[in-house]
Structure formats: structure tokens, C-alpha cells
Design a protein around this motif. Structure first.
Motif, PDB file in Angstrom:
ATOM      1  N   ILE A  70       0.855  -1.179   0.000  1.00 47.28           N
ATOM      2  CA  ILE A  70       0.000   0.000   0.000  1.00 47.28           C
ATOM      3  C   ILE A  70       0.895   1.233   0.000  1.00 47.28           C
ATOM      4  O   ILE A  70       1.802   1.339   0.815  1.00 47.28           O
ATOM      5  CB  ILE A  70      -0.875   0.046   1.272  1.00 47.28           C
ATOM      6  CG1 ILE A  70      -1.714  -1.225   1.405  1.00 47.28           C
ATOM      7  CG2 ILE A  70      -1.753   1.286   1.261  1.00 47.28           C
ATOM      8  CD1 ILE A  70      -2.777  -1.394   0.363  1.00 47.28           C
ATOM      9  N   GLY A  71       0.650   2.127  -0.930  1.00 40.44           N
ATOM     10  CA  GLY A  71       1.410   3.375  -0.945  1.00 40.44           C
ATOM     11  C   GLY A  71       0.723   4.406  -0.086  1.00 40.44           C
ATOM     12  O   GLY A  71      -0.494   4.532  -0.119  1.00 40.44           O
ATOM     13  N   ILE A  72       1.487   5.109   0.716  1.00 41.37           N
ATOM     14  CA  ILE A  72       0.877   6.169   1.521  1.00 41.37           C
ATOM     15  C   ILE A  72       1.614   7.482   1.310  1.00 41.37           C
ATOM     16  O   ILE A  72       2.826   7.568   1.514  1.00 41.37           O
ATOM     17  CB  ILE A  72       0.792   5.790   3.015  1.00 41.37           C
ATOM     18  CG1 ILE A  72       0.082   6.887   3.806  1.00 41.37           C
ATOM     19  CG2 ILE A  72       2.163   5.482   3.599  1.00 41.37           C
ATOM     20  CD1 ILE A  72      -0.402   6.450   5.173  1.00 41.37           C
ATOM     21  N   GLY A 126      -3.169  -0.583  -3.298  1.00 37.96           N
ATOM     22  CA  GLY A 126      -4.013   0.555  -2.967  1.00 37.96           C
ATOM     23  C   GLY A 126      -3.179   1.758  -2.583  1.00 37.96           C
ATOM     24  O   GLY A 126      -1.978   1.633  -2.312  1.00 37.96           O
ATOM     25  N   ILE A 127      -3.810   2.910  -2.579  1.00 38.48           N
ATOM     26  CA  ILE A 127      -3.093   4.147  -2.259  1.00 38.48           C
ATOM     27  C   ILE A 127      -3.891   4.970  -1.249  1.00 38.48           C
ATOM     28  O   ILE A 127      -5.093   5.170  -1.407  1.00 38.48           O
ATOM     29  CB  ILE A 127      -2.862   4.980  -3.537  1.00 38.48           C
ATOM     30  CG1 ILE A 127      -1.889   4.244  -4.468  1.00 38.48           C
ATOM     31  CG2 ILE A 127      -2.332   6.366  -3.188  1.00 38.48           C
ATOM     32  CD1 ILE A 127      -1.640   4.951  -5.798  1.00 38.48           C
ATOM     33  N   THR A 310      -9.704   1.378   6.946  1.00 39.99           N
ATOM     34  CA  THR A 310     -10.888   0.539   6.868  1.00 39.99           C
ATOM     35  C   THR A 310     -11.562   0.661   5.505  1.00 39.99           C
ATOM     36  O   THR A 310     -11.945  -0.336   4.896  1.00 39.99           O
ATOM     37  CB  THR A 310     -11.890   0.933   7.971  1.00 39.99           C
ATOM     38  OG1 THR A 310     -11.205   0.953   9.223  1.00 39.99           O
ATOM     39  CG2 THR A 310     -13.033  -0.053   8.029  1.00 39.99           C
ATOM     40  N   ILE A 311     -11.675   1.883   5.058  1.00 40.25           N
ATOM     41  CA  ILE A 311     -12.275   2.107   3.743  1.00 40.25           C
ATOM     42  C   ILE A 311     -11.462   1.397   2.658  1.00 40.25           C
ATOM     43  O   ILE A 311     -12.000   0.658   1.831  1.00 40.25           O
ATOM     44  CB  ILE A 311     -12.350   3.611   3.416  1.00 40.25           C
ATOM     45  CG1 ILE A 311     -13.246   4.322   4.431  1.00 40.25           C
ATOM     46  CG2 ILE A 311     -12.865   3.821   1.997  1.00 40.25           C
ATOM     47  CD1 ILE A 311     -13.307   5.828   4.240  1.00 40.25           C
ATOM     48  N   LEU A 312     -10.153   1.598   2.719  1.00 39.33           N
ATOM     49  CA  LEU A 312      -9.299   0.982   1.703  1.00 39.33           C
ATOM     50  C   LEU A 312      -9.438  -0.536   1.721  1.00 39.33           C
ATOM     51  O   LEU A 312      -9.547  -1.183   0.681  1.00 39.33           O
ATOM     52  CB  LEU A 312      -7.834   1.374   1.925  1.00 39.33           C
ATOM     53  CG  LEU A 312      -6.877   0.860   0.858  1.00 39.33           C
ATOM     54  CD1 LEU A 312      -7.255   1.397  -0.505  1.00 39.33           C
ATOM     55  CD2 LEU A 312      -5.432   1.228   1.175  1.00 39.33           C
TER      56      LEU A 312
END
Lengths: 344, 344
Positions: A70-72, A126-127, A310-312
Motif C-alpha cells: 500500500i502506498g501512503i 491501494g493508495i 478501513t475504507i481501503l
DNA sequence: GTGAAAGCGCTAACAG
DNA sequence: CTGTTAGCGCTTTCAC
């Protein structure tokens, strides 16, 4: 009975050879796919454990197109707010096997763009992003979401017009609370040192501030771009307080900048709140310890991180949640402390 | 003339087809390998640019065993110190194409172990680590370095006995400076709230403190484990200051804990430095703004991050630097401010 | 100088 | 139920 600490490269092939079966059977067995006899499956699992097998994420990624990465994107880590969000996100994703690719943007849309392209290239699953600018990189984000089908969740900030999930705080409300509070305390001459222009939160707060133009004594020189930095805020504060006509209160648009303002006040030997009242966006552990403690509106970074994760996660599980967007606006909390004087 | 923003999956094959050459030629051309005519190479490069080609890191990784990923282990992000190190590292590595896999350990050796195993599995090119414990995971680190041949650079802390590069601060010196300073100010009754036991910096600082046993008034109850947390430090401080016999000065072993102590002092209505003198390890922007400003020894996190990155980079370049270890011990800086009283 | 072929470790049809 | 085959995108011998 310590687990082997040195997991030498052990592949599916190694397991297959040891049991004289084919690689695909091993793969099936280990992935819980049907089509392997119970007995054989158990054997395979046992051998895999004994050998300390772990799938090679690169190979899996190449094949399956999923990387568990996951990229943040955050503007910075310093200063607790984003740091806490990142920590919170990490805790939420860690146990599910996701890892964080950390991308500090320094609020530079160009660096943000670079990072985004690399994330796409790396095939992150995901990002999570607190975008550097409310306008820039709009089409890039849209391409990522629509063409590359990588779910993006904005937090704290967003890019206008990009249709995706987000979790932000109610910045209008935050500004109104601060303003109404100051007014209730008798203040009319109010200044505002806002975060770097172009940042979503800066724009919204500024816009809301300007809506109060008529209810306060409005003066251009009392509004300055603190550029989200301690130094610039310090300078802005100093300039404002040196002007012929001074405000009686200043709203500071973020915690970093609050430090700068306090530093400036100290150097100018200005007493808070006697000489100048201060209120601030965002709380921080030290706000309460300052003399005087700083009145502010605060958001809960832990909660923001948790909700964003949570959404991701739900997007990741449910690729086809379709068009329904989860867009959350969190209430801010007002913390009255002692940095505002009552003006008769 | 904007660069195409949506880089659809374009592979070597795509380029090869477009020019009617083989994939291997394209690969050679793009990697600057010999064996391609100048003309063809230029054509290939042009087409690659036009198509917006970027190599698939997964495929490259699988083949070449190198991922351009660097794992970074930190206990936490909150509180500026490690956050600043991470930022500094990211800036040093960013332009060279390395990305950071962020691994917060929460000072938990088990979580550290998990993270390390995953990093190995992910085939990161290198690891930067502020280990959670000065003893745990020794053999894991050794396996990573010696068997998996992944370079590891410790920063801020280290694991005793692991032969590898590191950059730390001179903690003995730091403690001595603080102690000598307090003594010079007439203090003899000195307490110490140290970071979580097991952390390298905690052990060293404690050890050095104990070497002064005879030069000060030594009292068991004045030494407490602040567990590197604000809350525990607050409790420790409160307990110490409630004891029948109180110290006149307390050394606080980290910035988080300083916040806790100041909070406790505030609640107990204790004036600093009149009622109790405080000195601290690590500086932070707010230290100077507190009333009174806090005297401390500080390390430069930006420098630590930069040095650690530089060392890692040189290892990455020069796989066979062999046994020569780069082990750096940084001087600490003493910042005298106003949190210590003079005792006659 | 260029292409064909093998293979990194894994998954997923497709056959038996 | 299990094995064979193909292929993800790339690098790297090895031929020509």
C-alpha cells in the motif's frame, strides 16, 4: 524448539521434489484450492512448514498482479499529526499482511506525481493519500483510479473533483468555531496565518475565514501565508505584530506554525494572551504544556488513519463496490484553554 | 506538451514489436549494454520514451534479485526524532530510485522479527534499523547479513555483537555531560527516568548513570523505567516527587518522557526549576518554547539519517566492501537553557 | 550486432 | 485428484 531463524530460499519446487509431486499440486495445496487429497495436502503443508516456506511476493505479484503493498502519501512526518496517522494505518494493515510504501511529498505536487507513478509501476494494491494540492494531479489520480483500477482513499485533504473515497475533517466548522469563539471573547481585529496556499485545508479555512469579512475588522495585512512552516509562520507573525495597526487575536492554521508564532512572540517579548491572543488548528501533546496552554480545534489523527485504512480494506476486498463512494467528514473538537484574553 | 499522464502497461515486447526487433535487443539497448548498433539503440530509446516505458520492478526483481526497496525499522514515528530521520533518509535515497518500506516496531522485538522476515522475503536491497532491543534478534540480523547478504545499517541504536555498520550518538558522553552539569550546579540528589529497558540507548545511559553512584546521592527509588512513554514517565515522575526524600534534579531519558514529566509537574503545581530541576535527552522544537526552556543534550536526527543512508548506499554500490565496517559515533550537543536551578 | 531460448517462482488453464 | 504446459516481464547465456 525455536523456529528456524534462517529461512533459506525455499521454493515450491523444493517442496515438490521432496514429496515427488508436481509444483502445481503444491501450489494448490498451499493456497487452499480444491483438487488435492486431504492426506497429500496435509503432507505438503507439513513439509512447507518444516522447510519454512514463504511464497515469493515478487513472483506472486508478477503472476497475480497483487503485491500486498500500500502506498501512503503524506506531506511530512515531522510534527505528530501525519506521523500518528501513518502509525495508525500501519497497525490497521499490518496484521492483514499489507506493507507500507512511504511517500513523503513535502507538499510538492511534482514529487507527489513522481511518487504516484512509481506506486502504479510497483503495482501497489491501494493508495492512501493526503494530496499536496487541491487541484494538481487531478487527472493522474483519475487515471490511477479508473484506468489502473487502483483504489485511492484521500485523508485529511482531497483533490477537488476526483471521485473517490475520503475521510477529512470539517474545516469550515473548525474555522467557524474559532472565529465565533474569538468574537464571543470580544475580539474583532483578527488575523489569520494560513497553511501553504493550494493545500486543500488551507483553501477551505481561508475561504471560511473570508466569509466572516463583515463580522470582524478585516485587514489584508493580517492575513499571511505561513507556508505550513515554522520559519515562515514566525516571520508572518512578526510582520503582523510590527504593523502599525495590530490585531488582538491571531488564528494559526497548523501546529508547526503555532510553534513558529510562539517563538516569535517570545522573541518580541509579547505576552500571550495579554498582548496577543492565539488560537490554533490541530492539537499536539505540547500544546497543553505551553504557558499558556493553547486553545485549539483538534482532529484525531488516530481515527483518521483507522477510518482511511478501513475504507481501503473494504475496497480491496470488494473490488466491485462500484460507484458508491465512502466520503466521511469528521467533526472537530474544540479545546478551550488559556491563550485567549477577554476584550471588553 | 504535457507528458502522457496515463502510462498504460507498456512492456519490452510492445517496443520490440513496434520496431520489429527482439525483446532481448530492446533490453540490451535500454540497459546500456554493449551489442546494439548506435542507430538502433537510439531508435529504441526514442520509442521507449514515446510509449512511456518503465521497467516492471517485479519482473526485474524476480530476475535480477534486486528490488530498489529499502526497509526501514523504527520504534515509532511520533515525536519528531525518528520521523525526522525517516524524512532525511527518504530524501537521500529518493533520487537514486530507492523506495522505503516502512516498518514501525513499537519497540516490540517480536514485531521487529516479523518485519525483518518479511523484508528478507520481499528481497529488499538493504535495511536500515533502529533495533527494538540490544540483545533480541541477534541471530536473525546475523543471518540477514551473512546468509542473505542483505546489508544492514543500524542507526541510533544497535544490537550488541552484530558485526555491521552503524551510526549512533555518544550516549555515555551525553549522560556524563548532563551529570557533570548538574553536579556543577550543586546538585547531588539526582534521579533518572530512563527509556524502556532493553533498548540500547536505555542500557548505555543507565550504565553510565550508575558509574556516578559514588559522586552523587544515590537512591534506588529515584531511578525509574519511564518505558519510553509519556504516561509511564508521568507516573514515574509523580512517584519520585511524592517520595519522602526527593531529588533536586531529574534526568529524563527521552523527549516523549519529558512531556510526561512536565505534565506531571504542572499537575503537582511544581515549579521548574525552583522545586525540581530537569534535564533531558534529545531536543525538540517545543523544548525551547516551554516555560522554562529545557536544558538538554541533543542529537541531530537529520544528520543521523543522512549518514545512515550514505553508508547503506556505499554498501549497495560496492557489494564487496568486505569486512571493513563503518561504525560512526556522533558527538552530542549540550544545550544549556533554564530548567536547572543553582543549589548553594 | 541480433535473435532464440531458458528461467527467476509462481498460478492457472487444460489434460489425463 | 494430479501432472503438464504456458506465461507474467524481464535478463542473460548461447548461437548465428
Amino acid at each position: 524448539m525455536e523456529r528456524r531463524v534462517t529461512l533459506k530460499k525455499v521454493s515450491l519446487k523444493a517442496i515438490a521434489q521432496q514429496l515427488n509431486v508436481s509444483v502445481s499440486t503444491v501450489s494448490r495445496a498451499l493456497n487452499g484450492k480444491p483438487g488435492v487429497s486431504k492426506r497429500l495436502r496435509e503432507q505438503i503443508i507439513k513439509v512447507a512448514n518444516d522447510l519454512g516456506y514463504t511464497p515469493d511476493p515478487l513472483a506472486v505479484g508478477l503472476k497475480r498482479g497483487t503485491t500486498k503493498l500500500i502506498g501512503i502519501l503524506v506531506p511530512e512526518l515531522k510534527g505528530d499529526f501525519f506521523a500518528t496517522i501513518v502509525e495508525s494505518v500501519e497497525r490497521a494493515l499490518y496484521h492483514l499482511g499489507y506493507r507500507l510504501l512511504l511517500c513523503p511529498t513535502e507538499d510538492d505536487p511534482k514529487k507527489e506525481e513522481d511518487h504516484l507513478k512509481i506506486l502504479v509501476n510497483q503495482r501497489v494494491d491501494g493508495i492512501l493519500s493526503a494530496p499536496a494540492n487541491f487541484r494538481s494531479n487531478k487527472s493522474l489520480y483519475e487515471a490511477i483510479i479508473n484506468e489502473h483500477k487502483i483504489p485511492v482513499v484521500f485523508f485529511d485533504r482531497l483533490v477537488e473533483g476526483v471521485e473517490t473515497d475520503y475521510v477529512i475533517s470539517d474545516n469550515e466548522e473548525g474555522m467557524r468555531i474559532l472565529l465565533e469563539y474569538l468574537i464571543s471573547k470580544g475580539h474583532r481585529k483578527i488575523g489569520f496565518i494560513h497553511p501553504l496556499r493550494g493545500i486543500y485545508t488551507s483553501e477551505i479555512r481561508l475561504k471560511t475565514f473570508l466569509e466572516y469579512k463583515d463580522k470582524i475588522v478585516f485587514q489584508e495585512e493580517w492575513i499571511k501565508d505561513g507556508k505550513s512552516s515554522e520559519e515562515d509562520a514566525k516571520e508572518a507573525f512578526t510582520t503582523i505584530m510590527r504593523s502599525k495597526e495590530k490585531p488582538t487575536a491571531i488564528i494559526v492554521g497548523s501546529y508547526h506554525m503555532t510553534l513558529g508564532c510562539l517563538r516569535a512572540a517570545k522573541e518580541m517579548m509579547l505576552k500571550i494572551p495579554e498582548d496577543i491572543s492565539i488560537v490554533s488548528f490541530d492539537d499536539a501533546p505540547w500544546n497543553e504544556i505551553f504557558e499558556p496552554p493553547i486553545t485549539c480545534v483538534s482532529q484525531d489523527p488516530r481515527e483518521i488513519g483507522l477510518i482511511a485504512s478501513t475504507i481501503l480494506l473494504s475496497r480491496l476486498k470488494n473490488k466491485k463496490m462500484g460507484e458508491s463512494r465512502i466520503q466521511t467528514v469528521l467533526k472537530v473538537k474544540f479545546l478551550e484553554r488559556l491563550s485567549v484574553a477577554f476584550i471588553k
